[in-house]
Motif scaffolding. Sequence first.
Motif, PDB file in Angstrom:
ATOM      1  N   PRO A 262     107.202  55.807 129.588  1.00  0.00           N
ATOM      2  CA  PRO A 262     106.641  54.544 129.110  1.00  0.00           C
ATOM      3  C   PRO A 262     105.114  54.597 129.043  1.00  0.00           C
ATOM      4  O   PRO A 262     104.478  55.314 129.806  1.00  0.00           O
ATOM      5  N   SER A 263     104.581  53.856 128.112  1.00  0.00           N
ATOM      6  CA  SER A 263     103.137  53.808 127.911  1.00  0.00           C
ATOM      7  C   SER A 263     102.424  53.525 129.230  1.00  0.00           C
ATOM      8  O   SER A 263     102.767  52.593 129.946  1.00  0.00           O
ATOM      9  N   MET A 389     102.069  60.752 119.248  1.00  0.00           N
ATOM     10  CA  MET A 389     102.282  59.500 119.972  1.00  0.00           C
ATOM     11  C   MET A 389     102.703  58.394 119.020  1.00  0.00           C
ATOM     12  O   MET A 389     102.875  57.252 119.419  1.00  0.00           O
ATOM     13  N   ARG A 390     102.838  58.738 117.742  1.00  0.00           N
ATOM     14  CA  ARG A 390     103.261  57.807 116.694  1.00  0.00           C
ATOM     15  C   ARG A 390     102.305  56.630 116.540  1.00  0.00           C
ATOM     16  O   ARG A 390     102.718  55.504 116.279  1.00  0.00           O
ATOM     17  N   LEU A 391     101.024  56.901 116.734  1.00  0.00           N
ATOM     18  CA  LEU A 391     100.008  55.868 116.514  1.00  0.00           C
ATOM     19  C   LEU A 391      99.571  55.923 115.053  1.00  0.00           C
ATOM     20  O   LEU A 391     100.085  56.705 114.269  1.00  0.00           O
ATOM     21  N   MET A 392      98.584  55.093 114.698  1.00  0.00           N
ATOM     22  CA  MET A 392      98.007  55.157 113.357  1.00  0.00           C
ATOM     23  C   MET A 392      96.549  55.584 113.469  1.00  0.00           C
ATOM     24  O   MET A 392      95.643  54.747 113.494  1.00  0.00           O
ATOM     25  N   ASN A 394      94.409  56.802 111.494  1.00  0.00           N
ATOM     26  CA  ASN A 394      93.493  56.343 110.445  1.00  0.00           C
ATOM     27  C   ASN A 394      92.969  54.951 110.748  1.00  0.00           C
ATOM     28  O   ASN A 394      91.770  54.694 110.675  1.00  0.00           O
ATOM     29  N   TYR A 411      96.558  48.175 118.380  1.00  0.00           N
ATOM     30  CA  TYR A 411      97.091  49.435 117.863  1.00  0.00           C
ATOM     31  C   TYR A 411      97.202  50.501 118.952  1.00  0.00           C
ATOM     32  O   TYR A 411      97.319  51.670 118.670  1.00  0.00           O
ATOM     33  N   HIS A 412      97.130  50.073 120.221  1.00  0.00           N
ATOM     34  CA  HIS A 412      97.393  50.943 121.378  1.00  0.00           C
ATOM     35  C   HIS A 412      96.512  52.182 121.457  1.00  0.00           C
ATOM     36  O   HIS A 412      97.003  53.290 121.656  1.00  0.00           O
ATOM     37  N   ASP A 415      96.942  54.781 124.291  1.00  0.00           N
ATOM     38  CA  ASP A 415      98.059  55.731 124.317  1.00  0.00           C
ATOM     39  C   ASP A 415      97.695  57.073 123.691  1.00  0.00           C
ATOM     40  O   ASP A 415      98.449  58.034 123.796  1.00  0.00           O
TER      41      ASP A 415
ATOM     42  N   TYR B 307     105.408  56.148 120.662  1.00  0.00           N
ATOM     43  CA  TYR B 307     106.041  56.879 121.762  1.00  0.00           C
ATOM     44  C   TYR B 307     105.939  56.056 123.042  1.00  0.00           C
ATOM     45  O   TYR B 307     104.865  55.551 123.383  1.00  0.00           O
ATOM     46  N   GLY B 308     107.059  55.945 123.731  1.00  0.00           N
ATOM     47  CA  GLY B 308     107.035  55.257 125.018  1.00  0.00           C
ATOM     48  C   GLY B 308     107.101  53.748 124.910  1.00  0.00           C
ATOM     49  O   GLY B 308     107.045  53.050 125.910  1.00  0.00           O
ATOM     50  N   SER B 316     112.928  52.373 128.591  1.00  0.00           N
ATOM     51  CA  SER B 316     112.795  53.287 127.466  1.00  0.00           C
ATOM     52  C   SER B 316     113.639  54.531 127.648  1.00  0.00           C
ATOM     53  O   SER B 316     113.858  55.265 126.713  1.00  0.00           O
TER      54      SER B 316
END
Lengths: 446, 318
Positions: A262-263, A389-392, A394, A411-412, A415, B307-308, B316
């Motif tokens: 988990p984050s 980490m599947r972030l964005m 850009n 937008y985390h 992480d 993720y996570g 999760s």
Amino acid sequence: MRLKTFKGGIHPNDSKELTKNVPVVPHIPTETIIIPMRQHIGAPCEPVVQIGDEVLMGQKIGDSEAFVSAPVHSSVSGTVVDIKMYPHPGGGESKCVVIQNDFNDTLYPDIKPWNLDVSSKNIKNFVANIQSKEIVDKVREAGIVGMGGAAFPLHVKLTPPKDNPIDTVILNGAECEPYLTSDHRAMLENPLQIVIGSLLIKKAVGASRIVIAIENNKPDAIKVLQEVSSDFEEVEIGILKTKYPQGSEKQIINAVTGRQVPSGGLPSAVGVLVSNVDTASSVAKAVVMNLPLIERNVTVSGDAVMNPSNFKVRTGVTFASLFEAAGGFKVEPKKIIMGGPMMGIPQVTLNVPVIKGVSGVLAFSEPETFGKEEGICIKCGKCVDACPMRLMPNALSMFAENSDVEKLKKYHVLDCMECGSCSFICPQRRFMVQHIKKAKALVKNS
Amino acid sequence: MSNLIVSYAPHIRSAKSTKQLMADVIIALIPALVASVYFFGLPALVHTVVCVLSCVFFEWIWERAFKLPSTIGDLSAIITGILVAFNMPVSAPYWLGITGSAFAIIVVKMFFGGLGSNFVNPALAGRAFMLLCWPVLMTKWTVPDFTMSFVTDAVSTATPLGVLAESGQMPYSYLSLFLGNIGGCIGEVSALAILIGFVYLLIRKVITWRIPVIYVLTVFVLTEILGGDGLYYILSGGLMLGAVFMATDYVTSPMSATGHIIYAVGLGVLTVVIRMFGSLPEGVSYSILLMNIVTPLIDTYTKNRIYGKPKTGGKSHE
Ligand code: SF4
Ligand code: SF4
């Protein structure tokens, strides 16, 4: 067999052919040895010796009361000649104990020769009869930290919170950073020590399963470890797809177990402990021989190096001495990096000492394809595809440029693990990680 | 060794810069260019050269006028030029291409801040502009002739879709449609040549298969469902050219895989609706322009799952 992997990631040219078939040779320690008191994440140590003291090889010279810390030891025998601030490869300066090497390598008396008979029956007996607590204590006394680069004290990982039992130990043999081959060589040359270390780690945390995870670009290491571990039912070899950053803790956990940390959480939150393969062999040596972590495999490579090599290196020798041992430079280096080219730390001088987390030192003549300028985002989406980490990335880099803290949080940004995949892939050569680093500081201070 | 470079990681970069990606797109457009010269004669080539030079010139002069750093080196203006030309009938006068290029580069691209900041595809907007202002010039089709002369005799003919819309007939064989022996815009007639370019783009990893394949499949399936001839529809008009080279424009298409799928299905539906129910025989350019406009919205709703971060509030793991 199905390859294990994660979502996202990139495929840099791995450049490992320079050193992957070069056996590890001992690097001869130099006359002056500089041991930093900060070689790990957590509280730095304070020296427990004074100027003028005689020290032995493997003797503790720095320690800390803090739980998250790891003692440091002398890697040679000799005399303490100075205690002073000294440049540190991680950046800035650190208090260091400087030792004049007497070249006798007189061992500290607690350290025993390897006396464990390596038949599988005997190993099983040995592991069955040792107490978890003894393993954890020995690991702490030996100052063992994660040797993949993060340098997190291992005894802390071996003492997970009570409500998060560990069921799986993953030995990280992915070595996904280009150029580095130190773990690859460790797996080929000391497979049994690695397996013994993994059994001890498993015992210490009471796990039921060990997965030694290796990228499929190292078929020889996979084969050797499969053979060596065949007598131990609890050990399996997990074959990973070759992809960066496969060896990152969160990604390897996802690839091997399908779980996601988990984050903001630790691997123990999903019942996993990840340890580097070379760290495992240090655990075996610490438990069997009481040998502290004073030497490790280091890859010396890069296009500016005359003879790219793998060395067994004592902590406290300078980067300069490693390059010298590798035949010096064939062209003038423009950039020196500690670690791999994706996440490694650039150096301002060669006169910094090797510490426990140094898996490689690289010298480049041309800072390969660096743009000095960045373009504006053309929304190609390549960074979005690449972010493990599947972030964005850009969007994050844009918000960072506008110092938009609210959006960054939404937008985390925290992480992001700064793996560099987004910067690597961006066709506009945007300085993504640089922007994101700034953004993280901004969010933390807000 | 006093001057070691210290810069942020990563210390290596992928080989593919924007310029290299754009160069690959240009290479991928060459088969279609060769086919157009084969079918329409040298004027097709002259149109293309005129438009490319105009686009590069307008970008250069704009940046000079406003003292901006020059970006013509990223090669994107060349692609816009080729595509403007590819979207015109060969019988059009050369000044039309220059006008279309000016609109594409100055109004659509540079006015909004250059490559990356435009919200619709410049070449397609240029085409829409030309079609709006000079509808007659933009729809005068010629029979492909095989004389290599610089003047095209404007023997009027009709495009496959034009005939279909007017009389419900399908005058061309599938083979002619596939090879390009038909009436139409300069670059759109040969499906074969465009597909060769598509394969090249895939091999070079410039684009993914998603948008073109899903777009074309949607058109095929929907046409069949509505009782039309799917194969005829996908091989005619600007569909192939649009699907491979314009719908995939980085700047104006969504970023995530899910986004690609929604966008491509949307394109397919719009194209079929316009072709079958609209008053226009052709629907590709307007579909792409419309979907370009909703792209930011698609991006907002198709973010990857971080993720996570569990989908729902639950734990999760497992
Ligand atoms: S550096 Fe951060 S944002 Fe970029 S790819 Fe890695 S995790 Fe994602
Ligand atoms: S890779 Fe670079 S140009 Fe492409 S979307 Fe990401 S930041 Fe923008």
